[in-house]
Write a protein that holds these residues in place. Structure first.
Motif, PDB file in Angstrom:
ATOM      1  N   SER A  92      47.898  30.614  39.977  1.00  0.00           N
ATOM      2  CA  SER A  92      47.409  31.911  40.424  1.00  0.00           C
ATOM      3  C   SER A  92      46.095  32.273  39.735  1.00  0.00           C
ATOM      4  O   SER A  92      45.146  32.731  40.380  1.00  0.00           O
ATOM      5  CB  SER A  92      48.473  32.982  40.144  1.00  0.00           C
ATOM      6  OG  SER A  92      47.981  34.261  40.440  1.00  0.00           O
ATOM      7  N   VAL A  93      46.019  32.060  38.438  1.00  0.00           N
ATOM      8  CA  VAL A  93      44.800  32.352  37.691  1.00  0.00           C
ATOM      9  C   VAL A  93      43.658  31.454  38.173  1.00  0.00           C
ATOM     10  O   VAL A  93      42.531  31.921  38.394  1.00  0.00           O
ATOM     11  CB  VAL A  93      45.038  32.174  36.167  1.00  0.00           C
ATOM     12  CG1 VAL A  93      43.736  32.211  35.391  1.00  0.00           C
ATOM     13  CG2 VAL A  93      45.995  33.240  35.654  1.00  0.00           C
ATOM     14  N   ALA A  94      43.936  30.162  38.355  1.00  0.00           N
ATOM     15  CA  ALA A  94      42.909  29.223  38.819  1.00  0.00           C
ATOM     16  C   ALA A  94      42.414  29.607  40.209  1.00  0.00           C
ATOM     17  O   ALA A  94      41.197  29.578  40.471  1.00  0.00           O
ATOM     18  CB  ALA A  94      43.448  27.802  38.811  1.00  0.00           C
ATOM     19  N   ALA A  95      43.314  29.978  41.096  1.00  0.00           N
ATOM     20  CA  ALA A  95      42.922  30.354  42.459  1.00  0.00           C
ATOM     21  C   ALA A  95      42.011  31.582  42.433  1.00  0.00           C
ATOM     22  O   ALA A  95      40.987  31.621  43.134  1.00  0.00           O
ATOM     23  CB  ALA A  95      44.161  30.619  43.306  1.00  0.00           C
ATOM     24  N   ARG A  96      42.357  32.561  41.618  1.00  0.00           N
ATOM     25  CA  ARG A  96      41.532  33.770  41.530  1.00  0.00           C
ATOM     26  C   ARG A  96      40.153  33.425  40.952  1.00  0.00           C
ATOM     27  O   ARG A  96      39.133  33.900  41.437  1.00  0.00           O
ATOM     28  CB  ARG A  96      42.218  34.822  40.673  1.00  0.00           C
ATOM     29  CG  ARG A  96      41.466  36.144  40.704  1.00  0.00           C
ATOM     30  CD  ARG A  96      42.285  37.262  40.188  1.00  0.00           C
ATOM     31  NE  ARG A  96      43.390  37.464  41.118  1.00  0.00           N
ATOM     32  CZ  ARG A  96      44.339  38.357  40.936  1.00  0.00           C
ATOM     33  NH1 ARG A  96      44.347  39.121  39.880  1.00  0.00           N
ATOM     34  NH2 ARG A  96      45.314  38.489  41.805  1.00  0.00           N
ATOM     35  N   GLY A  97      40.118  32.589  39.911  1.00  0.00           N
ATOM     36  CA  GLY A  97      38.840  32.206  39.320  1.00  0.00           C
ATOM     37  C   GLY A  97      37.965  31.439  40.294  1.00  0.00           C
ATOM     38  O   GLY A  97      36.751  31.689  40.391  1.00  0.00           O
ATOM     39  N   LEU A  98      38.556  30.504  41.039  1.00  0.00           N
ATOM     40  CA  LEU A  98      37.806  29.729  42.014  1.00  0.00           C
ATOM     41  C   LEU A  98      37.269  30.622  43.128  1.00  0.00           C
ATOM     42  O   LEU A  98      36.128  30.447  43.590  1.00  0.00           O
ATOM     43  CB  LEU A  98      38.670  28.611  42.594  1.00  0.00           C
ATOM     44  CG  LEU A  98      38.965  27.470  41.626  1.00  0.00           C
ATOM     45  CD1 LEU A  98      40.063  26.569  42.177  1.00  0.00           C
ATOM     46  CD2 LEU A  98      37.704  26.680  41.318  1.00  0.00           C
ATOM     47  N   THR A  99      38.065  31.602  43.548  1.00  0.00           N
ATOM     48  CA  THR A  99      37.612  32.559  44.554  1.00  0.00           C
ATOM     49  C   THR A  99      36.433  33.349  44.042  1.00  0.00           C
ATOM     50  O   THR A  99      35.426  33.530  44.746  1.00  0.00           O
ATOM     51  CB  THR A  99      38.760  33.512  44.963  1.00  0.00           C
ATOM     52  OG1 THR A  99      39.808  32.716  45.535  1.00  0.00           O
ATOM     53  CG2 THR A  99      38.307  34.559  45.948  1.00  0.00           C
ATOM     54  N   ARG A 100      36.508  33.822  42.823  1.00  0.00           N
ATOM     55  CA  ARG A 100      35.410  34.604  42.244  1.00  0.00           C
ATOM     56  C   ARG A 100      34.137  33.774  42.083  1.00  0.00           C
ATOM     57  O   ARG A 100      33.033  34.318  42.157  1.00  0.00           O
ATOM     58  CB  ARG A 100      35.833  35.198  40.909  1.00  0.00           C
ATOM     59  CG  ARG A 100      36.851  36.303  41.085  1.00  0.00           C
ATOM     60  CD  ARG A 100      37.295  36.892  39.785  1.00  0.00           C
ATOM     61  NE  ARG A 100      38.266  37.950  40.028  1.00  0.00           N
ATOM     62  CZ  ARG A 100      38.827  38.658  39.073  1.00  0.00           C
ATOM     63  NH1 ARG A 100      38.525  38.438  37.795  1.00  0.00           N
ATOM     64  NH2 ARG A 100      39.688  39.609  39.384  1.00  0.00           N
ATOM     65  N   LEU A 101      34.278  32.491  41.887  1.00  0.00           N
ATOM     66  CA  LEU A 101      33.127  31.608  41.798  1.00  0.00           C
ATOM     67  C   LEU A 101      32.603  31.179  43.169  1.00  0.00           C
ATOM     68  O   LEU A 101      31.573  30.532  43.272  1.00  0.00           O
ATOM     69  CB  LEU A 101      33.478  30.352  40.998  1.00  0.00           C
ATOM     70  CG  LEU A 101      33.624  30.529  39.494  1.00  0.00           C
ATOM     71  CD1 LEU A 101      34.189  29.260  38.865  1.00  0.00           C
ATOM     72  CD2 LEU A 101      32.278  30.879  38.870  1.00  0.00           C
ATOM     73  N   GLY A 102      33.350  31.527  44.217  1.00  0.00           N
ATOM     74  CA  GLY A 102      32.963  31.117  45.561  1.00  0.00           C
ATOM     75  C   GLY A 102      33.276  29.659  45.833  1.00  0.00           C
ATOM     76  O   GLY A 102      32.666  29.032  46.688  1.00  0.00           O
ATOM     77  N   LEU A 103      34.234  29.102  45.096  1.00  0.00           N
ATOM     78  CA  LEU A 103      34.582  27.687  45.240  1.00  0.00           C
ATOM     79  C   LEU A 103      35.889  27.472  45.953  1.00  0.00           C
ATOM     80  O   LEU A 103      36.317  26.323  46.098  1.00  0.00           O
ATOM     81  CB  LEU A 103      34.600  27.021  43.864  1.00  0.00           C
ATOM     82  CG  LEU A 103      33.301  27.066  43.077  1.00  0.00           C
ATOM     83  CD1 LEU A 103      33.491  26.533  41.677  1.00  0.00           C
ATOM     84  CD2 LEU A 103      32.215  26.294  43.823  1.00  0.00           C
ATOM     85  N   ALA A 104      36.562  28.529  46.360  1.00  0.00           N
ATOM     86  CA  ALA A 104      37.864  28.375  46.998  1.00  0.00           C
ATOM     87  C   ALA A 104      37.729  28.226  48.480  1.00  0.00           C
ATOM     88  O   ALA A 104      36.789  28.610  49.094  1.00  0.00           O
ATOM     89  CB  ALA A 104      38.752  29.565  46.686  1.00  0.00           C
TER      90      ALA A 104
END
Length: 104
Positions: A92-104
């Motif tokens: 969950s933390v990784a998914a949120r971080g990747l989304t915030r970086l625009g990498l998801a």
């Protein structure tokens, strides 16, 4: 709630040990080798066996009868549950971080 946060500075080594034991019972050297394959870093004996001791104290792993001077360990039901909780939290933390970086 079940989790690894109460293990303090041993939480990352503990997580890696639980991941290693999710594949089946193993002794210390085999756990070390598996962690090295996962992370490209081999935990030192003090770190490894300190984390193993804490995992045993918390009931997350248990020792099996020794085989030729090697003491294997296995996950307990509580350990499997704690590992699942922690891995889902990390996902969950990784998914949120990747989304915030625009990498998801």
């Amino acid at each position: 709630m079940v989790g690894l946060s109460d293990l303090g500075r041993f939480s990352e080594p503990a997580l890696l040990i639980l991941i290693s034991l999710a594949a089946g019972p193993a002794h210390g050297y085999a756990i070390q080798r598996d962690i090295a394959e996962l992370t490209s870093e081999r935990p030192g004996p003090g770190t490894l066996y300190g984390a193993i001791r804490r995992l045993e104290e918390h009931g997350y792993i248990e020792a099996l009868p020794a085989l030729e001077r090697r003491k294997p360990y296995q996950l307990t039901t509580a350990g499997r549950e704690a590992l699942g909780v922690e891995l889902r939290r990390m996902r969950s933390v990784a998914a949120r971080g990747l989304t915030r970086l625009g990498l998801a």
